[in-house]
Scaffold this motif. Structure first.
Motif, PDB file in Angstrom:
ATOM      1  N   THR A   1       6.010   9.864   2.206  1.00  0.00           N
ATOM      2  CA  THR A   1       5.442   8.654   1.617  1.00  0.00           C
ATOM      3  C   THR A   1       6.136   7.402   2.141  1.00  0.00           C
ATOM      4  O   THR A   1       7.351   7.362   2.262  1.00  0.00           O
ATOM      5  CB  THR A   1       5.575   8.704   0.082  1.00  0.00           C
ATOM      6  OG1 THR A   1       4.910   9.877  -0.392  1.00  0.00           O
ATOM      7  CG2 THR A   1       4.953   7.489  -0.566  1.00  0.00           C
ATOM      8  N   VAL A   2       5.335   6.395   2.462  1.00  0.00           N
ATOM      9  CA  VAL A   2       5.864   5.095   2.854  1.00  0.00           C
ATOM     10  C   VAL A   2       5.149   4.008   2.052  1.00  0.00           C
ATOM     11  O   VAL A   2       4.051   4.219   1.531  1.00  0.00           O
ATOM     12  CB  VAL A   2       5.690   4.800   4.371  1.00  0.00           C
ATOM     13  CG1 VAL A   2       6.419   5.810   5.220  1.00  0.00           C
ATOM     14  CG2 VAL A   2       4.234   4.735   4.754  1.00  0.00           C
ATOM     15  N   LEU A   3       5.802   2.875   1.942  1.00  0.00           N
ATOM     16  CA  LEU A   3       5.170   1.678   1.414  1.00  0.00           C
ATOM     17  C   LEU A   3       4.884   0.759   2.591  1.00  0.00           C
ATOM     18  O   LEU A   3       5.778   0.440   3.364  1.00  0.00           O
ATOM     19  CB  LEU A   3       6.079   0.967   0.412  1.00  0.00           C
ATOM     20  CG  LEU A   3       6.286   1.652  -0.917  1.00  0.00           C
ATOM     21  CD1 LEU A   3       7.276   0.861  -1.765  1.00  0.00           C
ATOM     22  CD2 LEU A   3       4.971   1.816  -1.659  1.00  0.00           C
ATOM     23  N   ARG A   4       3.636   0.372   2.740  1.00  0.00           N
ATOM     24  CA  ARG A   4       3.256  -0.589   3.775  1.00  0.00           C
ATOM     25  C   ARG A   4       3.177  -1.959   3.104  1.00  0.00           C
ATOM     26  O   ARG A   4       2.456  -2.137   2.128  1.00  0.00           O
ATOM     27  CB  ARG A   4       1.916  -0.222   4.384  1.00  0.00           C
ATOM     28  CG  ARG A   4       1.421  -1.256   5.403  1.00  0.00           C
ATOM     29  CD  ARG A   4       0.225  -0.774   6.184  1.00  0.00           C
ATOM     30  NE  ARG A   4       0.606   0.415   6.930  1.00  0.00           N
ATOM     31  CZ  ARG A   4      -0.078   1.556   6.898  1.00  0.00           C
ATOM     32  NH1 ARG A   4      -1.159   1.667   6.169  1.00  0.00           N
ATOM     33  NH2 ARG A   4       0.336   2.594   7.605  1.00  0.00           N
ATOM     34  N   VAL A   5       3.945  -2.909   3.622  1.00  0.00           N
ATOM     35  CA  VAL A   5       3.980  -4.258   3.068  1.00  0.00           C
ATOM     36  C   VAL A   5       3.364  -5.184   4.109  1.00  0.00           C
ATOM     37  O   VAL A   5       3.850  -5.268   5.243  1.00  0.00           O
ATOM     38  CB  VAL A   5       5.424  -4.687   2.737  1.00  0.00           C
ATOM     39  CG1 VAL A   5       5.448  -6.086   2.159  1.00  0.00           C
ATOM     40  CG2 VAL A   5       6.070  -3.683   1.786  1.00  0.00           C
TER      41      VAL A   5
ATOM     42  N   ASP B   1       2.481   5.915  -8.915  1.00  0.00           N
ATOM     43  CA  ASP B   1       2.855   7.281  -9.268  1.00  0.00           C
ATOM     44  C   ASP B   1       2.914   8.102  -7.995  1.00  0.00           C
ATOM     45  O   ASP B   1       1.939   8.144  -7.228  1.00  0.00           O
ATOM     46  CB  ASP B   1       1.822   7.901 -10.217  1.00  0.00           C
ATOM     47  CG  ASP B   1       1.871   7.278 -11.600  1.00  0.00           C
ATOM     48  OD1 ASP B   1       2.981   6.941 -12.058  1.00  0.00           O
ATOM     49  OD2 ASP B   1       0.801   7.137 -12.216  1.00  0.00           O
ATOM     50  N   VAL B   2       4.076   8.739  -7.757  1.00  0.00           N
ATOM     51  CA  VAL B   2       4.269   9.546  -6.553  1.00  0.00           C
ATOM     52  C   VAL B   2       4.794  10.906  -6.977  1.00  0.00           C
ATOM     53  O   VAL B   2       5.802  10.990  -7.675  1.00  0.00           O
ATOM     54  CB  VAL B   2       5.285   8.881  -5.592  1.00  0.00           C
ATOM     55  CG1 VAL B   2       5.473   9.726  -4.348  1.00  0.00           C
ATOM     56  CG2 VAL B   2       4.845   7.479  -5.229  1.00  0.00           C
ATOM     57  N   ASP B   3       4.109  11.946  -6.564  1.00  0.00           N
ATOM     58  CA  ASP B   3       4.582  13.308  -6.820  1.00  0.00           C
ATOM     59  C   ASP B   3       5.886  13.502  -6.046  1.00  0.00           C
ATOM     60  O   ASP B   3       5.958  13.202  -4.852  1.00  0.00           O
ATOM     61  CB  ASP B   3       3.523  14.305  -6.346  1.00  0.00           C
ATOM     62  CG  ASP B   3       3.861  15.735  -6.669  1.00  0.00           C
ATOM     63  OD1 ASP B   3       4.964  16.191  -6.286  1.00  0.00           O
ATOM     64  OD2 ASP B   3       3.031  16.401  -7.294  1.00  0.00           O
ATOM     65  N   ALA B   4       6.916  13.995  -6.730  1.00  0.00           N
ATOM     66  CA  ALA B   4       8.233  14.144  -6.105  1.00  0.00           C
ATOM     67  C   ALA B   4       8.186  14.979  -4.831  1.00  0.00           C
ATOM     68  O   ALA B   4       8.927  14.716  -3.883  1.00  0.00           O
ATOM     69  CB  ALA B   4       9.219  14.753  -7.099  1.00  0.00           C
TER      70      ALA B   4
ATOM     71  N   ASP C   1      -3.934   6.034   3.122  1.00  0.00           N
ATOM     72  CA  ASP C   1      -3.762   4.988   2.105  1.00  0.00           C
ATOM     73  C   ASP C   1      -4.223   5.532   0.760  1.00  0.00           C
ATOM     74  O   ASP C   1      -5.374   5.944   0.616  1.00  0.00           O
ATOM     75  CB  ASP C   1      -4.585   3.748   2.452  1.00  0.00           C
ATOM     76  CG  ASP C   1      -4.087   3.034   3.688  1.00  0.00           C
ATOM     77  OD1 ASP C   1      -3.127   3.513   4.318  1.00  0.00           O
ATOM     78  OD2 ASP C   1      -4.665   1.989   4.022  1.00  0.00           O
ATOM     79  N   MET C   2      -3.306   5.511  -0.224  1.00  0.00           N
ATOM     80  CA  MET C   2      -3.625   6.062  -1.534  1.00  0.00           C
ATOM     81  C   MET C   2      -3.937   4.985  -2.572  1.00  0.00           C
ATOM     82  O   MET C   2      -4.828   5.148  -3.387  1.00  0.00           O
ATOM     83  CB  MET C   2      -2.463   6.927  -2.038  1.00  0.00           C
ATOM     84  CG  MET C   2      -2.098   8.065  -1.096  1.00  0.00           C
ATOM     85  SD  MET C   2      -3.475   9.186  -0.764  1.00  0.00           S
ATOM     86  CE  MET C   2      -3.618  10.024  -2.313  1.00  0.00           C
TER      87      MET C   2
ATOM     88  N   THR D   1       0.839  -1.192   0.000  1.00  0.00           N
ATOM     89  CA  THR D   1       0.000   0.000   0.000  1.00  0.00           C
ATOM     90  C   THR D   1       0.871   1.238   0.000  1.00  0.00           C
ATOM     91  O   THR D   1       1.806   1.345   0.800  1.00  0.00           O
ATOM     92  CB  THR D   1      -0.925   0.017   1.236  1.00  0.00           C
ATOM     93  OG1 THR D   1      -1.695  -1.186   1.247  1.00  0.00           O
ATOM     94  CG2 THR D   1      -1.845   1.215   1.239  1.00  0.00           C
ATOM     95  N   LEU D   2       0.559   2.167  -0.895  1.00  0.00           N
ATOM     96  CA  LEU D   2       1.211   3.465  -0.929  1.00  0.00           C
ATOM     97  C   LEU D   2       0.500   4.357   0.075  1.00  0.00           C
ATOM     98  O   LEU D   2      -0.718   4.556  -0.018  1.00  0.00           O
ATOM     99  CB  LEU D   2       1.118   4.065  -2.338  1.00  0.00           C
ATOM    100  CG  LEU D   2       1.778   5.417  -2.535  1.00  0.00           C
ATOM    101  CD1 LEU D   2       3.301   5.260  -2.527  1.00  0.00           C
ATOM    102  CD2 LEU D   2       1.315   6.037  -3.845  1.00  0.00           C
ATOM    103  N   VAL D   3       1.248   4.877   1.063  1.00  0.00           N
ATOM    104  CA  VAL D   3       0.677   5.710   2.115  1.00  0.00           C
ATOM    105  C   VAL D   3       1.342   7.081   2.052  1.00  0.00           C
ATOM    106  O   VAL D   3       2.564   7.182   2.153  1.00  0.00           O
ATOM    107  CB  VAL D   3       0.910   5.080   3.511  1.00  0.00           C
ATOM    108  CG1 VAL D   3       0.277   5.943   4.599  1.00  0.00           C
ATOM    109  CG2 VAL D   3       0.359   3.654   3.555  1.00  0.00           C
TER     110      VAL D   3
END
Length: 101
Positions: free
Chosen positions: A66-70, A57-60, A33-34, A26-28
């Motif tokens: 931003t984190v990735l939840r695994v 896609d992540v805005d710079a 959660d996005m 999950t992109l957070v």
């Protein structure tokens, strides 16, 4: 993001079979959660291999927040899926690391 494999997963089932794991990423951004993606589930395997690739896609300008939840989960076709473990990983570059375009 490529989800390659897992190893030494706990057998969360009370039956004789092993876990049927899948991985959700999950992109957070700023705690919200996005977007989420899931691998396929692998039957009866405590060391599954997926080699599945996903992109986000992540805005710079949002990278530092931003984190990735695994999350690793045991699939259960007859009831609720059971959590096996999770981790949050920042995608912000380390100080001094190169951040390309």
């Amino acid at each position: 993001v490529t989800v390659v494999s897992a190893a030494n997963l706990a057998n969360d089932k009370k039956e004789r079979s092993q876990s049927d794991p899948y991985c959700q990423v999950t992109l957070v951004v700023d705690g919200e959660d996005m977007e989420s993606v899931k691998t396929s589930h692998v039957w009866n395997d405590l060391a599954p291999e997926w080699n599945e690739t996903f992109s986000f896609d992540v805005d710079a300008s949002r990278v530092p927040a931003t984190v990735l939840r695994v999350e690793m989960t045991d699939y259960d076709s007859r009831g609720s899926h059971e959590a096996l473990g999770s981790v949050d990983a920042s995608i912000a570059p380390r100080p001094g690391a190169f951040w390309g375009e």
